[in-house]
Scaffold this motif. Structure first.
Motif, short mmCIF file in Angstrom:
data_model
loop_
_atom_site.label_atom_id
_atom_site.label_comp_id
_atom_site.label_asym_id
_atom_site.label_seq_id
_atom_site.Cartn_x
_atom_site.Cartn_y
_atom_site.Cartn_z
N SER A 252 85.13 57.78 23.54
CA SER A 252 83.80 58.39 23.67
C SER A 252 82.65 57.39 23.57
CB SER A 252 83.64 59.46 22.59
OG SER A 252 83.75 58.86 21.31
N ARG A 253 82.92 56.13 23.28
CA ARG A 253 81.86 55.12 23.22
C ARG A 253 81.32 54.80 24.62
NH1 ARG A 253 83.43 50.28 19.36
NH2 ARG A 253 81.19 50.06 19.39
N PHE A 254 82.08 55.21 25.64
CA PHE A 254 81.70 54.90 27.02
C PHE A 254 81.31 56.17 27.77
CE2 PHE A 254 84.58 51.59 25.65
CZ PHE A 254 83.87 50.45 25.97
N VAL A 255 80.44 56.02 28.75
CA VAL A 255 80.03 57.14 29.60
C VAL A 255 81.26 57.69 30.32
CG1 VAL A 255 78.63 57.80 31.60
CG2 VAL A 255 77.69 56.23 29.88
N GLN A 256 82.14 56.79 30.75
CA GLN A 256 83.39 57.17 31.42
C GLN A 256 84.52 57.07 30.37
OE1 GLN A 256 81.59 54.45 32.00
NE2 GLN A 256 80.56 54.75 33.93
N PRO A 257 85.11 58.18 29.98
CA PRO A 257 86.13 58.14 28.92
C PRO A 257 87.50 57.62 29.37
CG PRO A 257 85.83 60.39 29.70
CD PRO A 257 84.81 59.54 30.42
N THR A 258 87.67 57.41 30.69
CA THR A 258 88.94 56.90 31.21
C THR A 258 88.68 55.80 32.23
OG1 THR A 258 89.08 58.48 33.03
CG2 THR A 258 90.11 59.15 30.94
N THR A 259 89.71 55.02 32.48
CA THR A 259 89.65 53.98 33.50
C THR A 259 91.05 53.72 34.02
OG1 THR A 259 88.95 51.71 34.01
CG2 THR A 259 89.93 52.06 31.84
N LEU B 200 81.82 50.83 34.31
CA LEU B 200 81.91 51.11 32.88
C LEU B 200 80.57 50.87 32.20
CD1 LEU B 200 83.99 51.91 30.69
CD2 LEU B 200 84.24 49.46 30.22
N ALA B 201 80.15 51.83 31.40
CA ALA B 201 78.87 51.72 30.68
C ALA B 201 79.01 52.36 29.30
CB ALA B 201 77.77 52.42 31.48
N ARG B 202 78.35 51.75 28.34
CA ARG B 202 78.35 52.30 26.98
C ARG B 202 77.37 53.48 26.89
NH1 ARG B 202 81.04 48.76 23.84
NH2 ARG B 202 80.99 46.57 24.42
N ARG B 203 77.74 54.46 26.10
CA ARG B 203 76.86 55.62 25.90
C ARG B 203 75.52 55.22 25.29
NH1 ARG B 203 78.66 60.40 27.10
NH2 ARG B 203 80.88 60.69 27.04
N ASP B 204 75.54 54.24 24.39
CA ASP B 204 74.31 53.83 23.72
C ASP B 204 73.45 52.89 24.56
OD1 ASP B 204 75.61 51.37 23.55
OD2 ASP B 204 75.78 51.41 21.36
N GLY B 205 73.89 52.53 25.78
CA GLY B 205 73.11 51.71 26.68
C GLY B 205 73.18 50.21 26.42
N THR B 206 73.89 49.78 25.39
CA THR B 206 74.00 48.35 25.13
C THR B 206 74.91 47.68 26.16
OG1 THR B 206 75.84 48.67 23.58
CG2 THR B 206 73.62 48.62 22.64
N PRO B 207 74.70 46.37 26.39
CA PRO B 207 75.55 45.66 27.35
C PRO B 207 77.02 45.66 26.90
CG PRO B 207 73.68 44.30 26.64
CD PRO B 207 73.69 45.52 25.79
N LEU B 208 77.91 45.48 27.88
CA LEU B 208 79.34 45.46 27.56
C LEU B 208 79.70 44.30 26.67
CD1 LEU B 208 80.86 46.52 30.98
CD2 LEU B 208 80.57 47.91 28.91
N GLU C 211 92.79 48.82 22.94
CA GLU C 211 92.25 49.08 21.60
C GLU C 211 91.04 48.17 21.34
OE1 GLU C 211 91.84 51.35 18.38
OE2 GLU C 211 93.29 51.66 19.99
N TRP C 212 91.12 46.90 21.76
CA TRP C 212 89.99 46.00 21.63
C TRP C 212 88.81 46.56 22.42
CZ3 TRP C 212 87.52 43.44 25.65
CH2 TRP C 212 86.51 42.58 25.27
N LEU C 213 89.05 47.05 23.65
CA LEU C 213 87.99 47.62 24.46
C LEU C 213 87.37 48.83 23.78
CD1 LEU C 213 86.45 47.59 27.17
CD2 LEU C 213 88.29 49.01 28.10
N ARG C 214 88.19 49.70 23.26
CA ARG C 214 87.69 50.91 22.59
C ARG C 214 86.81 50.58 21.39
NH1 ARG C 214 93.61 52.52 22.98
NH2 ARG C 214 93.69 53.62 24.96
N ASN C 215 87.11 49.47 20.72
CA ASN C 215 86.39 49.10 19.50
C ASN C 215 85.36 48.00 19.69
OD1 ASN C 215 87.77 50.91 17.71
ND2 ASN C 215 89.56 49.62 17.98
N SER C 216 85.19 47.54 20.93
CA SER C 216 84.25 46.42 21.14
C SER C 216 82.82 46.90 21.21
CB SER C 216 84.61 45.67 22.40
OG SER C 216 84.45 46.48 23.54
#
Length: 150
Positions: A60-67, A91-99, A145-150
């Protein structure tokens, strides 16, 4: 000067696309973890294979929940890491911060898809000798997992 004649043919068309047993084992671990219908596999002609998992959860940290995730299973597994890895380009973060570090826009050209595809390359590798003891599914999951928590 002595001629030794023609070199013998060492590969046949069937052998050229044969996968190394460690790559077959890697694919078995991926099929077990993600399902047969989710996995597209294309031999690389060297005993390895390119693989695409059609859909993985990234949270849920990303606008797109799957890839999707595309990666190379090199012929020298388990003595090599699974690399490079590519995911969706939008891919984009929900909070708008850079990847951030380790994620870079690029274009993927591979035999699994005739047209070039814009993607994000994930630059994460397993360090040290530990990667040789992990299954392909564990390695992919570790990067996700790293992506989910980055």
């Amino acid at each position: 000067m002595t001629s030794f004649g023609r070199f013998p043919v060492t590969t046949t068309p069937d052998q050229r696309f044969a996968l190394k047993s460690a790559v077959e084992d890697a694919l078995a671990s991926l099929r077990s973890a993600y399902g047969e219908n989710q996995l597209l596999v294309v031999p690389d002609g060297q005993g390895g294979a390119w693989a695409e998992i059609q859909e993985v959860e990234i949270g849920s940290r990303f606008v797109q929940p799957t890839t999707f995730i595309v990666f190379l299973l090199p012929f020298n597994l388990p003595g090599a890491d699974i690399y490079p890895m590519f995911i969706r380009n939008d891919l984009a973060r929900r909070d708008g911060t850079p990847l951030g570090d380790g994620l870079q826009l690029t274009t993927l050209s591979w035999s699994g898809q005739p047209a070039q595809r814009p993607v994000i390359q994930i630059s994460r590798r397993t360090r040290g000798g530990a990667f040789a003891s992990q299954t392909a599914a564990q390695k992919v999951e570790k990067v996700l997992e790293w992506l989910r928590n980055s």
